[in-house]
Design an enzyme around this catalytic site. Structure first.
Site, PDB file in Angstrom:
ATOM      1  CG  HIS A   1      34.801  48.602  30.827  1.00 39.85           C
ATOM      2  ND1 HIS A   1      33.654  49.148  31.348  1.00 39.85           N
ATOM      3  CD2 HIS A   1      34.991  47.416  31.469  1.00 39.85           C
ATOM      4  CE1 HIS A   1      33.156  48.327  32.249  1.00 39.85           C
ATOM      5  NE2 HIS A   1      33.951  47.270  32.345  1.00 39.85           N
TER       6      HIS A   1
ATOM      7  CB  CYS B   1      31.973  45.788  30.270  1.00 40.58           C
ATOM      8  SG  CYS B   1      31.737  45.043  31.888  1.00 40.58           S
TER       9      CYS B   1
ATOM     10  CG  ASN C   1      33.142  46.791  35.780  1.00 44.49           C
ATOM     11  OD1 ASN C   1      32.360  47.395  35.063  1.00 44.49           O
ATOM     12  ND2 ASN C   1      33.720  45.656  35.411  1.00 44.49           N
TER      13      ASN C   1
HETATM   14  O1  UT7 Z   1      34.276  44.159  33.248  1.00 40.09           O
HETATM   15  C1  UT7 Z   1      34.155  42.969  32.562  1.00 40.09           C
HETATM   16  C2  UT7 Z   1      35.446  42.305  32.334  1.00 40.09           C
HETATM   17  N1  UT7 Z   1      36.064  41.967  33.582  1.00 40.09           N
HETATM   18  C3  UT7 Z   1      37.338  42.216  33.782  1.00 40.09           C
HETATM   19  O2  UT7 Z   1      38.004  42.776  32.949  1.00 40.09           O
HETATM   20  C4  UT7 Z   1      37.933  41.724  35.074  1.00 40.09           C
HETATM   21  C5  UT7 Z   1      39.273  41.113  34.847  1.00 40.09           C
HETATM   22  N2  UT7 Z   1      39.842  40.518  36.017  1.00 40.09           N
HETATM   23  C6  UT7 Z   1      40.349  41.242  37.056  1.00 40.09           C
HETATM   24  O3  UT7 Z   1      40.239  42.444  37.098  1.00 40.09           O
HETATM   25  C7  UT7 Z   1      41.127  40.496  38.119  1.00 40.09           C
HETATM   26  O4  UT7 Z   1      41.332  39.182  37.701  1.00 40.09           O
HETATM   27  C8  UT7 Z   1      40.446  40.494  39.517  1.00 40.09           C
HETATM   28  C9  UT7 Z   1      40.495  41.871  40.138  1.00 40.09           C
HETATM   29  C10 UT7 Z   1      39.020  40.018  39.405  1.00 40.09           C
HETATM   30  C11 UT7 Z   1      41.221  39.546  40.428  1.00 40.09           C
HETATM   31  O5  UT7 Z   1      42.571  39.938  40.492  1.00 40.09           O
HETATM   32  P1  UT7 Z   1      43.733  38.879  40.204  1.00 40.09           P
HETATM   33  O6  UT7 Z   1      45.008  39.595  40.400  1.00 40.09           O
HETATM   34  O7  UT7 Z   1      43.498  38.235  38.877  1.00 40.09           O
HETATM   35  O8  UT7 Z   1      43.536  37.852  41.388  1.00 40.09           O
HETATM   36  P2  UT7 Z   1      43.242  36.265  41.315  1.00 40.09           P
HETATM   37  O9  UT7 Z   1      41.825  36.009  40.962  1.00 40.09           O
HETATM   38  O10 UT7 Z   1      44.310  35.601  40.509  1.00 40.09           O
HETATM   39  O11 UT7 Z   1      43.478  35.892  42.835  1.00 40.09           O
HETATM   40  C12 UT7 Z   1      44.759  36.062  43.492  1.00 40.09           C
HETATM   41  C13 UT7 Z   1      44.605  35.724  44.957  1.00 40.09           C
HETATM   42  C14 UT7 Z   1      43.890  34.399  45.224  1.00 40.09           C
HETATM   43  O12 UT7 Z   1      44.463  33.833  46.357  1.00 40.09           O
HETATM   44  P3  UT7 Z   1      45.531  32.646  46.227  1.00 40.09           P
HETATM   45  O13 UT7 Z   1      44.825  31.534  45.503  1.00 40.09           O
HETATM   46  O14 UT7 Z   1      46.668  33.219  45.430  1.00 40.09           O
HETATM   47  O15 UT7 Z   1      45.877  32.344  47.666  1.00 40.09           O
HETATM   48  C15 UT7 Z   1      42.474  34.807  45.533  1.00 40.09           C
HETATM   49  O16 UT7 Z   1      41.794  33.892  46.332  1.00 40.09           O
HETATM   50  O17 UT7 Z   1      43.800  36.731  45.591  1.00 40.09           O
HETATM   51  C16 UT7 Z   1      42.697  36.108  46.286  1.00 40.09           C
HETATM   52  N3  UT7 Z   1      41.551  37.007  46.244  1.00 40.09           N
HETATM   53  C17 UT7 Z   1      41.331  37.976  47.150  1.00 40.09           C
HETATM   54  N4  UT7 Z   1      42.012  38.344  48.253  1.00 40.09           N
HETATM   55  C18 UT7 Z   1      41.533  39.376  48.959  1.00 40.09           C
HETATM   56  C19 UT7 Z   1      40.563  37.065  45.296  1.00 40.09           C
HETATM   57  N5  UT7 Z   1      39.709  38.049  45.598  1.00 40.09           N
HETATM   58  C20 UT7 Z   1      40.161  38.626  46.737  1.00 40.09           C
HETATM   59  C21 UT7 Z   1      39.696  39.693  47.529  1.00 40.09           C
HETATM   60  N6  UT7 Z   1      40.416  40.047  48.617  1.00 40.09           N
HETATM   61  N7  UT7 Z   1      38.596  40.388  47.218  1.00 40.09           N
END
Ligand code: UT7
Length: 332
Positions: A256, A116, A286
């Site tokens: 980004h 990125c 993204n």
């Molecule tokens: O571009 C390169 C660099 N990348 C980034 O900067 C990305 C950085 N990370 C992020 O943007 C975020 O971490 C994500 C958008 C990828 C994920 O968001 P988050 O708020 O960090 O969610 P998480 O991974 O902590 O997951 C929270 C919950 C989990 O469920 P439990 O364990 O709390 O029951 C996941 O299983 O959300 C669940 N989950 C989803 N639910 C519905 C994960 N993905 C999804 C989904 N739909 N697509």
């Protein structure tokens, strides 16, 4: 004679026609529009469909448009840098495929892998060739066909990424416009949190590697999120301090687009209001290296000569950085 800087003298983008909405993703994985919108800010993304269509298809469209728009004879281009993590193939470089297609027969070129942050790395590198006086017309491309390395059964990644390409032309400037300063960083220990392991020399493609899903992006989202929030804001603040810029001096933040919450945190740290933050995450998701030039393309008509722009990015590697650039032209 005044110092030569590298100014952006034109920008063009290309996104494929197919729109993958949150609603369509709901039919593919266990997710929903509300979760995706509130956690990321994404509503839809573009996908390049069709057999044998690689990243170059989008990059060629962007560069052709750029050369036309800037009335540049392709033969005058002397360098092409293509930032991408989804090259058409390991070699030859996608930059060469693009140069050949657009008739840039006098250019040398190469691909640059910094995920990125690729476009920022590419712009900083291209600028050095201009500043040294050795090169006069440098095309910097940011392009990725992320859909080619995404597992559409993995809800943690498939909702985030989209396809797209953008390109800028860098030319010498003697009015002090263009790339002024960059702070670029990397940390290889980030490998375990964001990577695609297969297809290289460590894990070449095999039946086993396909079965193990090694040819898809793996991301530990919450860990990457923490690194991204801190590092993107830190590096943007560093480039501002180094150049004695306050939030008021900055016309636009060009961040980004990985997650709207990361962008908001960076803008807060820089004391920049939402009205000065370029955003297109809702429409494109993204697009990895494509994101920053696509933002410039979207906002080009609002940019004025002498505007101070601060770019900031964070991505796989880890790689991150910020660039201070003075915009060089008024809207057409
Ligand atoms: O571009 C390169 C660099 N990348 C980034 O900067 C990305 C950085 N990370 C992020 O943007 C975020 O971490 C994500 C958008 C990828 C994920 O968001 P988050 O708020 O960090 O969610 P998480 O991974 O902590 O997951 C929270 C919950 C989990 O469920 P439990 O364990 O709390 O029951 C996941 O299983 O959300 C669940 N989950 C989803 N639910 C519905 C994960 N993905 C999804 C989904 N739909 N697509």
């Amino acid at each position: 004679m005044s110092k030569i800087t590298a100014a952006i003298t034109g920008v063009e983008g290309y996104v494929p026609d197919y729109v993958l909405t949150n609603q369509e993703l709901e039919t593919m994985v266990d997710t929903n529009d509300e979760w995706i919108t509130s956690r990321t800010g994404i509503k839809e993304r573009r996908i390049l469909k069709g057999e044998m269509k690689g990243t170059s298809v989008m990059a060629i469209e962007a560069v052709r448009g750029l050369l036309e728009k800037t009335n540049t004879d392709p033969k005058e281009v002397d360098m092409v840098i293509c930032a991408t993590v989804t090259p058409d193939m390991p070699f030859p470089a996608t930059a060469n495929i693009v140069s050949n297609a657009v008739g840039a027969s006098n250019a040398f070129g190469y691909d640059l892998s910094a995920a990125c942050s690729g476009f920022l790395y590419g712009m900083a590198t291209g600028a050095k060739f201009i500043e040294s006086g050795s090169h006069k017309k440098v095309v910097v491309i940011g392009a990725d066909k992320m859909s080619s390395i995404i597992d559409y059964k993995d809800r943690a990644t498939c909702i985030i990424f989209g396809d797209g390409a953008g390109a800028v032309l860098l030319e010498p400037n003697q009015e002090g416009l263009g790339v002024i300063d960059s702070v670029l960083k990397s940390d290889g220990s980030g490998e375990e949190f964001l990577r695609m392991r297969g297809g290289g020399s460590r894990i070449p493609a095999s039946v086993e590697s396909v079965k193990n899903k090694e040819h898809y992006v793996y991301q530990e989202g919450s860990t990457v999120f923490k690194f991204a929030v801190t590092n993107m804001a830190d590096v943007a603040a560093e480039v501002m301090e180094r150049n004695q810029l306050s939030g008021d001096d900055v016309a636009w933040l060009v961040p980004h687009q990985a997650n709207k919450r990361i962008v908001d945190a960076t803008a807060r740290r820089m004391e920049i209001g939402d009205d000065k933050v370029m955003m297109n995450i809702s429409r494109y998701g993204n697009t990895t290296a494509g994101t920053l030039p696509l933002l410039l393309w979207d906002y080009e008509s609002q940019l004025k000569k002498n505007d101070n722009l601060v770019f900031a990015a964070f991505g796989g590697g880890f790689t991150w950085g910020a660039t201070y650039l003075k915009w060089a032209y008024d809207p057409a």
